[in-house]
Enzyme design. Structure first.
Site, mmCIF file in Angstrom:
data_model
loop_
_atom_site.group_PDB
_atom_site.id
_atom_site.type_symbol
_atom_site.label_atom_id
_atom_site.label_comp_id
_atom_site.label_asym_id
_atom_site.label_seq_id
_atom_site.Cartn_x
_atom_site.Cartn_y
_atom_site.Cartn_z
ATOM 1 N N GLU A 1 0.987 -1.153 -0.199
ATOM 2 C CA GLU A 1 -0.009 -0.066 0.065
ATOM 3 C C GLU A 1 0.749 1.222 0.265
ATOM 4 O OE1 GLU A 1 -2.637 0.030 3.192
ATOM 5 O OE2 GLU A 1 -3.119 2.324 3.203
ATOM 6 N N TRP B 1 -13.278 8.786 4.412
ATOM 7 C CA TRP B 1 -14.051 7.590 5.196
ATOM 8 C C TRP B 1 -13.994 8.236 6.732
ATOM 9 C CZ3 TRP B 1 -10.190 5.265 8.655
ATOM 10 C CH2 TRP B 1 -9.061 5.525 8.240
ATOM 11 N N GLU C 1 -2.813 10.595 2.452
ATOM 12 C CA GLU C 1 -4.159 10.871 3.346
ATOM 13 C C GLU C 1 -3.908 12.307 4.036
ATOM 14 O OE1 GLU C 1 -5.512 6.755 4.759
ATOM 15 O OE2 GLU C 1 -3.487 7.147 5.784
ATOM 16 N N THR D 1 -6.863 5.829 16.200
ATOM 17 C CA THR D 1 -7.049 6.220 14.783
ATOM 18 C C THR D 1 -8.017 7.522 14.716
ATOM 19 O OG1 THR D 1 -7.401 3.940 14.131
ATOM 20 C CG2 THR D 1 -8.669 5.460 12.851
#
Ligand SMILES: *[C@@H]1O[C@H](CO)[C@@H](O)[C@H](O)[C@H]1NC(C)=O
Ligand SMILES: *[C@@H]1O[C@H](CO)[C@@H](O)[C@H](O)[C@H]1NC(C)=O
Ligand SMILES: *[C@@H]1O[C@H](CO)[C@@H](O)[C@H](O)[C@H]1NC(C)=O
Ligand SMILES: *[C@@H]1O[C@H](CO)[C@@H](O)[C@H](O)[C@H]1NC(C)=O
Ligand SMILES: *[C@@H]1O[C@H](CO)[C@@H](O)[C@H](O)[C@H]1NC(C)=O
Ligand SMILES: *[C@@H]1O[C@H](CO)[C@@H](O)[C@H](O)[C@H]1NC(C)=O
Ligand SMILES: *[C@@H]1O[C@H](CO)[C@@H](O)[C@H](O)[C@H]1NC(C)=O
Ligand SMILES: *[C@@H]1O[C@H](CO)[C@@H](O)[C@H](O)[C@H]1NC(C)=O
Ligand SMILES: *[C@@H]1O[C@H](CO)[C@@H](O)[C@H](O)[C@H]1NC(C)=O
Ligand SMILES: *[C@@H]1O[C@H](CO)[C@@H](O)[C@H](O)[C@H]1NC(C)=O
Length: 366
Positions: A166, A258, A170, A269
């Site tokens: 990946e 998201w 972001e 998070t």
């Protein structure tokens, strides 16, 4: 970190599906031949489980997953939504028909700036994610986008391989003057310093910027508006064991908005994303949703000139180990055969995907 689809789910549904086994899979626990494909979310099944995201290393054989559509140079713009399949459940693997599939959520198209793609987040839709139908096996990818500007809401432009290599751009929460670069190797953070912040940008919500992932075989460069801000060399992450912890496998391009600031996210998070989402935010109240805009995505494939003219797909080669996957370019079709329904009910498929995603949620943030 990547967006794990997170819609509400009924786990028991899994058991009632004819073509989906509740069995989980990974590189050390392969799918049975009755449900040969190890989905993106680590569940065994058939049909769409064998398309985008299907993990060859967790499937019955290396050829259980459908071959991955080969890279093609492109400048994807969004004058309308005709190149986007708005529900990935119905994709048949034909990358000539669609450039993108919507894995979750909803999109619309605006007429500003020559047409732009709007990705939507609402309190109930769990966010929006699109994946490219084609894969890139090294190449230069640039997304011109406007991010969100709300705590807990993450805008992302990443590449993701079927074995979880990946590369990320972001934009967490309420920071609108910077972006974050990151990378993962087969789902692992290879170095503690993998994530970095790059900034002093003009407001990323109000202004388009070009975010680039220049991913070549030996060097990975992140750029903003054409200026390199970070470089990673393969040799930087090759250990004394000879294993190169560098993203090396064909990857789809993913665009998403998201919800990280929700109570099912890990505390780390939520903090990273700028706190819990405020669903009373005036922007949300006014529009009825949060959104991020994409103006274009350009792709220059590293292998465009060297692939044979009849190249159709990438497959994981015979000589593959979990550490050093061999990737072959083939002329094998990527399209699932026949028009027969993949499952008794597409709704069940979607629920199964969601169930897999939700199970993965616990392990989101390392
Ligand atoms: C692989 O899957 C098996 C079966 O679900 C599980 O027991 C094992 O812990 C998994 N291994 C890894 C590395 O996730
Ligand atoms: C892609 O197309 C758009 C719209 O025509 C244009 O503004 C943009 O510069 C193009 N990008 C590249 C890299 O050619
Ligand atoms: C894929 O889609 C294109 C465009 O719709 C169509 O011409 C082609 O026949 C399809 N290929 C297959 C194998 O179905
Ligand atoms: C964009 O403009 C075209 C041509 O003027 C029009 O047909 C189309 O409906 C518009 N789309 C939106 C989403 O407003
Ligand atoms: C922004 O610029 C200031 C002053 O030059 C510098 O100290 C800071 O590290 C920069 N921030 C980022 C995120 O690059
Ligand atoms: C999470 O938030 C939802 C509403 O947003 C609420 O219904 C639920 O009880 C909360 N769960 C926990 C564990 O706090
Ligand atoms: C972002 O949100 C956090 C948590 O809500 C807040 O403490 C912080 O001040 C905000 N940062 C900016 C730049 O607005
Ligand atoms: C498999 O790959 C390894 C490392 O790339 C190589 O040393 C070995 O000779 C290959 N084996 C076969 C059978 O091709
Ligand atoms: C694929 O290539 C092989 C060998 O080059 C050839 O025999 C075969 O006809 C090709 N198949 C397709 C579908 O083009
Ligand atoms: C996709 O289609 C399935 C089955 O019709 C439906 O349950 C699901 O909500 C759809 N997903 C999206 C994102 O619209």
């Amino acid at each position: 970190m990547s967006f794990k689809l997170s819609i509400p789910l009924v786990l028991s549904l899994l058991a009632s599906l004819s073509a989906v086994s509740a069995q989980q899979c990974n590189a050390t626990s392969l799918c049975p031949s009755s449900a040969p494909c190890c989905s993106e979310f680590g569940f065994c099944g058939t049909g769409s489980f064998c398309l985008g995201g299907c993990n060859p290393l967790g499937s019955t054989t290396l050829s259980s997953c459908m071959p991955e559509p080969v890279c093609q140079n492109a400048n994807h713009t969004f004058p309308d939504l005709s190149r986007i399949l708005t529900n990935a459940t119905y994709f048949d693997g034909n990358a000539t028909k669609y450039d993108w599939v919507v894995n979750q959520g909803s999109i619309f198209n605006t007429n500003s700036s020559g047409g732009e793609l709007a990705m939507i987040l609402t309190e109930t839709n769990g966010g929006t994610r699109l994946s490219s139908t084609r894969y890139v096996h090294y190449g230069t990818i640039t997304a011109r986008l406007k991010t969100g500007r709300w705590g807990g809401v993450v805008t992302a432009f990443i590449t993701m391989s079927d074995i979880k290599d990946e590369i990320d751009w972001e934009f967490p929460g309420n920071q609108t003057t910077q972006g974050q670069s990151n990378y993962f190797w087969q789902g692992y953070v290879p170095q503690k310093t993998a994530g970095e912040t790059h900034g002093n940008l003009t407001d990323t919500f109000s202004n388009y910027h070009d975010y680039t992932i220049d991913w070549q075989e030996d060097t990975l460069t992140w750029l903003i508006d054409g200026n390199p801000v970070r470089t990673l060399k393969r040799s930087d992450v090759t250990g004394s064991d000879g294993i190169s912890r560098y993203p090396s496998t064909p990857s789809r391009i993913e665009l998403s908005l998201w919800p990280a600031g929700i109570n099912t996210s890990a505390p780390g998070t939520v903090e990273w994303a700028g706190g819990m989402i405020n669903w009373d935010d005036p922007d949300y109240k006014a529009a009825g949703h949060f959104y991020a805009l994409v103006s274009s995505v350009t792709v220059a494939c590293a292998d465009a000139k060297t692939n044979p003219a009849n190249a159709e797909s990438y497959v994981y080669g015979k000589n593959t180990s979990a550490f050093t996957p061999e990737i072959d370019v083939t002329n094998k079709t990527t399209v699932t055969s026949g028009a027969a329904p993949l499952f008794a009910s597409a709704a069940n498929v979607w629920s199964a995907l969601a169930a897999g995603a939700a199970l993965a949620l616990g392990a989101v943030f390392a």
